[in-house]
Design an enzyme around this catalytic site. Structure first.
Site, PDB file in Angstrom:
ATOM      1  N   LEU A  28       0.937  -1.268  -0.037  1.00 21.31           N
ATOM      2  CA  LEU A  28      -0.064  -0.042   0.019  1.00 21.31           C
ATOM      3  C   LEU A  28       0.682   1.346  -0.137  1.00 21.31           C
ATOM      4  O   LEU A  28       0.384   2.305  -0.708  1.00 21.31           O
ATOM      5  CB  LEU A  28      -0.916  -0.058   1.147  1.00 21.31           C
ATOM      6  CG  LEU A  28      -1.990  -0.994   1.455  1.00 21.31           C
ATOM      7  CD1 LEU A  28      -2.776  -0.961   2.560  1.00 21.31           C
ATOM      8  CD2 LEU A  28      -2.969  -0.799  -0.030  1.00 21.31           C
ATOM      9  N   GLY A  29       2.014   1.247   0.644  1.00 20.08           N
ATOM     10  CA  GLY A  29       2.789   2.236   0.665  1.00 20.08           C
ATOM     11  C   GLY A  29       4.157   2.185   1.318  1.00 20.08           C
ATOM     12  O   GLY A  29       4.132   1.222   2.145  1.00 20.08           O
ATOM     13  N   GLY A  31       7.399   4.385   3.548  1.00 20.74           N
ATOM     14  CA  GLY A  31       7.843   5.520   4.179  1.00 20.74           C
ATOM     15  C   GLY A  31       9.077   5.358   5.211  1.00 20.74           C
ATOM     16  O   GLY A  31       9.336   4.281   5.434  1.00 20.74           O
ATOM     17  N   GLY A  32       9.623   6.336   5.647  1.00 16.97           N
ATOM     18  CA  GLY A  32      10.778   6.307   6.395  1.00 16.97           C
ATOM     19  C   GLY A  32      10.379   5.421   7.712  1.00 16.97           C
ATOM     20  O   GLY A  32      11.562   5.007   8.134  1.00 16.97           O
ATOM     21  N   MET A  33       9.227   5.406   8.229  1.00 16.69           N
ATOM     22  CA  MET A  33       8.972   4.568   9.115  1.00 16.69           C
ATOM     23  C   MET A  33       8.385   3.245   9.107  1.00 16.69           C
ATOM     24  O   MET A  33       7.877   2.195  10.084  1.00 16.69           O
ATOM     25  CB  MET A  33       7.782   5.315  10.208  1.00 16.69           C
ATOM     26  CG  MET A  33       8.386   6.743  10.697  1.00 16.69           C
ATOM     27  SD  MET A  33       9.902   6.528  11.564  1.00 16.69           S
ATOM     28  CE  MET A  33       9.634   5.683  12.818  1.00 16.69           C
ATOM     29  N   VAL A  36       3.453  -0.359   4.439  1.00 13.96           N
ATOM     30  CA  VAL A  36       2.269  -1.060   4.585  1.00 13.96           C
ATOM     31  C   VAL A  36       1.953  -1.878   3.801  1.00 13.96           C
ATOM     32  O   VAL A  36       2.024  -1.383   2.597  1.00 13.96           O
ATOM     33  CB  VAL A  36       1.418   0.309   5.089  1.00 13.96           C
ATOM     34  CG1 VAL A  36      -0.190  -0.107   5.573  1.00 13.96           C
ATOM     35  CG2 VAL A  36       2.151   1.049   6.170  1.00 13.96           C
ATOM     36  N   LYS A  51       1.940  -3.350   9.051  1.00 14.12           N
ATOM     37  CA  LYS A  51       2.941  -2.396   8.658  1.00 14.12           C
ATOM     38  C   LYS A  51       4.080  -3.248   9.409  1.00 14.12           C
ATOM     39  O   LYS A  51       4.079  -3.744  10.502  1.00 14.12           O
ATOM     40  CB  LYS A  51       2.922  -1.187   9.690  1.00 14.12           C
ATOM     41  CG  LYS A  51       3.832  -0.223   9.382  1.00 14.12           C
ATOM     42  CD  LYS A  51       3.328   1.239  10.169  1.00 14.12           C
ATOM     43  CE  LYS A  51       4.488   2.319  10.136  1.00 14.12           C
ATOM     44  NZ  LYS A  51       4.122   3.549  10.686  1.00 14.12           N
ATOM     45  N   ASP A 144       4.501  14.062  13.798  1.00 15.53           N
ATOM     46  CA  ASP A 144       4.932  13.891  12.295  1.00 15.53           C
ATOM     47  C   ASP A 144       3.379  13.943  11.468  1.00 15.53           C
ATOM     48  O   ASP A 144       3.267  13.241  10.492  1.00 15.53           O
ATOM     49  CB  ASP A 144       5.539  12.504  12.135  1.00 15.53           C
ATOM     50  CG  ASP A 144       6.130  12.441  10.514  1.00 15.53           C
ATOM     51  OD1 ASP A 144       6.269  13.576  10.081  1.00 15.53           O
ATOM     52  OD2 ASP A 144       6.254  11.431   9.995  1.00 15.53           O
TER      53      ASP A 144
END
Length: 807
Positions: A28-29, A31-33, A36, A51, A144
């Site tokens: 789904l996506g 990022g830095g964290m 997902v 995640k 954030d």
């Protein structure tokens, strides 16, 4: 089940893998964290989001700790606008979080399609602020917040995602709040977080608390409004410099269709100094709610103005909701400061209706929380009633009678009928940032139709003049005759600092209750106002009334109270001879304490200045009774009752003066009606018992005395014993003995009871004591039926001469 390591690609994808009972379907996506994935929960038969950390950082102890912390933080939050966590799992040292799958698209994509409509913007922003407030209540700071971390669902709701940088606020050893150092905020030369949305303190490594999230939210709100972030730059250095230095253009200057209220909310949210920002997300949420309701109200009123005239209750409800909503508008964001936001609307057909010559001002609605604020609003309500009362052509119901309708949902026609008025005024008040907004509407009582509505915004220092302005506007709308003197008094409201006016208005609230504890609070507030501005005449007049009442009702030493009351009244009169309260206070002191029969001059002048002054009416009524003019005394107490039809203080003198005039049957009827309104009023019960005894209805009288004495076992026993031993006279004698044993402020009561019991000498002894103490109630003995048997008694006549009754 275990993780099949062979499915990991160079990009870290795990599509096709099954983790325990979660089958990974798609990415789904990322990022830095973390990354997902869309997954099937094969155990519960539902779609979820999973995640996890990519394999290249899964061994990083710090990243894993941060990942675990996010799971802990999310698990502690339960809010419809925050993503829900289902589970935290680990397989072969690979940690993952199972979360609610939020259908929709990220907020940054919604913004990129051309910006948001005002209604959509406010709806999403309010939900986001509410979610932040819930997180902050749990001690969680997001750190954030940005559009890509907010999902917009197909039905238009917001969901905040990604609490990967969230921390629980904690106190440090030096007492400060959570502080992230520069090393914690950077890693390998890269900020942890998203720089364009960081607060100044966050980019500088300073203390971070909930106000940092408020700043980030303000940045997001700005972008939602105009389609771009407020702090531009092509490099991190340029962006951080802009965050620390620049003030972005107001959103309503960039986009003309945005309300100024939104511009103010954004501006205050992105203040550089945390102390100048909103101090909590709750404050932001409340402001957004207020603005939403204000905009809705504008549209309702616009629709009402465009629609054909209507007098139905449905129209009234709509307009009332609109006015209630518009009163929530944040004052510093007034679109046209000093100009009413609500235009007047009139029913063209009302010219043929009967004129409005009497009205009641219902208690104002306080559109903010806080007891102190509510006291101020109550005082403003009292001040408006007083201003309207200055108009001699208008009968205005006193504040004490309208208080029972404070939170009522009863129809306006029913309220108007009970109060005997042609119209009612409804209003609401909002106080914020040194400004006050009052909305008011005038409604015809019989037909429930709107006559007029308006909204006023002023600085707090002009609040008394604002209330006088509203009174004048109402008078103009209903076409009552306002004399030149009355007009001058309305437009010449005294000026004072906001602090002094606030103290004065709060004091008015406590004065109106006439309870001993509240009167003491009122006296203290009036004195505080006078200490700050000795030239403010209304505070002196108010102090005179409060001191007088404490002395009259025996809650403070009479001599000292009357002396202070007289001093305050004379000071008020010297500063402003047009204050009715100063004249009525001087009149009451002259009549009941000085036994100065020229007090009628003060009462008459008070009524010229305020025809609805109940105290002046009662003073004139007593004076008329002293001289045997009972018709005039009954006329005056009836006029007082009409001005304050639901106040025991205004109602009880009516049957009392009927008793003085020997109209016993009528006195019984009125006392019974009072008890229907106030079943627990002991004074009305005792008065009813007195009059019933005079008509020979002894059993009914005994029942009235019993009910008046409920809760006082000693008095009840005395009543029963006395009546059994000696009938009506025995009852009175037992009651007299009871009160005599108690001492205190019962001198006139004991004298009256002994007179009724056929104990003339004991009655005269107590009357002598009452005269020496100058008890105000002693003036009533001349016309009281219980003293009829003493007329002609030399000692009695001598005592009356000491009082000096007029011939």
């Amino acid at each position: 089940m275990h993780l099949n390591r062979r499915v990991w690609t160079a990009g870290g994808r795990v599509v096709g893998t099954t983790l325990q009972h979660y089958r990974i379907l798609d990415l789904l996506g990322r990022g830095g964290m973390g990354e997902v994935y869309l997954a099937d929960d094969t155990k519960l038969g539902r779609r979820v989001a999973v995640k996890m950390l990519p394999p290249d950082v899964a061994g990083d102890r710090e990243r894993r700790a941060r990942f675990t912390r996010e799971a802990s933080v999310l698990a502690s939050l339960n809010h419809p606008n925050i993503v829900t966590i289902h589970a935290v799992e680990s397989v072969d040292r690979h940690d993952f979080i199972v979360m609610e799958l939020v259908d929709g698209e990220p907020l940054d994509r919604v913004i990129a399609r051309g910006g948001l409509r005002v209604e959509q913007l406010l709806a999403l922003a309010t939900e986001m602020a509410d979610a932040l407030a819930a997180a902050h209540d749990q001690g969680v700071i997001h750190r954030d917040l940005k559009p890509s971390n907010v999902m917009v669902t197909p039905d238009g709701h917001a969901k905040i995602l990604d609490f990967g940088l969230a921390r629980r606020a904690r106190n440090l050893s030096d007492g400060s709040t959570l502080q992230e150092t520069a090393s914690e905020l950077t890693r390998a030369g890269t900020f942890l977080g998203t720089v364009p949305y960081m607060s100044p303190e966050q980019v500088q490594g300073g203390p971070v608390d909930a106000r940092s999230d408020v700043f980030s939210f303000g940045v997001v709100l700005y972008e939602m409004a105009v389609g771009r972030p407020p702090f531009p730059g092509s490099t991190l250095a340029e962006i951080t410099a802009s965050i620390l230095r620049d003030s972005p253009p107001p959103v309503d200057a960039v986009r003309a269709d945005l309300p100024q209220g939104l511009a103010r909310i954004v501006r205050r949210s992105v203040e550089k100094d945390p102390e100048r920002r909103y101090q909590s997300a709750k404050e932001v949420r409340n402001e957004l709610n207020d603005l939403t309701k204000e905009i809705a109200a504008e549209r309702v009123l616009a629709s009402a103005r465009a629609a054909p005239p209507a007098g139905t209750s449905r129209f009234r409800v709509s307009a009332k909701l609109a006015l209630g909503a518009v009163s929530l508008f944040a004052l510093a964001a007034v679109w046209s400061v000093g100009r009413p936001v609500l235009e007047r609307f009139r029913d063209p057909g009302r010219a043929a209706e009967s004129p409005i010559r009497s009205l009641a001002v219902l208690p104002f609605q306080a559109q903010m929380s806080g007891t102190e604020q509510e006291y101020l609003v109550e005082g403003m309500h009292d001040a408006l009633v007083t201003d309207l009362s200055k108009i001699s052509a208008l009968r205005v119901i006193s504040r004490t009678s309208v208080l029972r309708y404070r939170d009522t949902t009863r129809p306006i026609p029913e309220i108007a009928r009970e109060l005997g008025v042609d119209a009612v005024v409804e209003g609401s008040v909002l106080l914020a940032e040194g400004r006050v907004r009052v909305t008011a509407q005038l409604i015809r009582g019989a037909t429930d139709t709107h006559v007029w509505a308006d909204s006023y915004d002023r600085d707090l220092e002009n609040v008394l003049r604002l209330l006088s302005e509203i009174a004048g506007a109402i008078a103009r709308e209903i076409h009552v005759v306002v004399t030149r003197e009355e007009q001058d008094r309305l437009v010449s409201a005294p000026a004072a600092s906001p602090e002094v006016q606030e103290l004065y208005l709060k004091a008015r609230f406590f004065t109106s209750s006439v309870q001993a504890g509240d009167l003491r609070k009122a006296i203290d507030l009036y004195r505080q106002a006078i200490d700050r501005d000795d030239m403010f005449a209304p505070a002196h007049a108010g102090l005179a009334q409060a001191e007088l009442l404490t002395g009259f009702f025996g809650s403070a030493p009479l001599d000292a109270s009357m002396s202070r009351a007289e001093s305050a009244a004379r000071r008020a009169f010297a500063l402003d001879p047009t204050l009715a309260a100063a004249h009525s206070a001087l009149g009451l002191i002259k009549l009941y304490y000085r036994w100065d029969w020229t007090a009628t001059v003060e009462f008459k002048r008070a009524l010229e200045l305020n025809p609805n002054d109940v105290f002046a009416r009662h003073g004139l009524a007593d004076h008329a009774a002293f001289t045997g003019n009972h018709d005039e005394s009954l006329r005056q107490v009836e006029l007082a009752r009409q001005s304050d039809p639901l106040s025991p203080l205004a109602l009880l003198p009516v049957p009392a003066h009927l008793e003085f005039a020997r109209h016993y049957d009528e006195a019984i009827r009125v006392a019974t009606e009072i008890l229907e309104l106030f079943p627990d009023n002991r004074s009305a019960r005792a008065l009813l018992g007195d009059v019933l005894l005079r008509t020979g209805a002894n059993e009914r009288a005994l029942d009235a005395y019993r009910r008046a004495a409920e809760g006082n076992a000693t008095l009840l026993e005395a009543i029963e014993r006395g009546y059994r031993a000696g009938g009506a006279q025995g009852l009175k004698r037992a009651m007299a003995d009871h009160y005599a044993a108690r001492g205190g402020d019962n001198l006139v009561t004991v004298a009256t009871l002994y007179a009724a019991a056929g104990e003339p000498e004991r009655a005269l002894d107590w009357l002598d004591k009452a005269i020496q103490a100058r008890r105000p109630q002693v003036l009533h003995v001349k016309m009281h039926p219980d003293f009829d048997s003493l007329h002609g008694n030399p000692r009695y006549e001598s005592l009356l001469k000491r009082i000096g009754f007029p011939e």
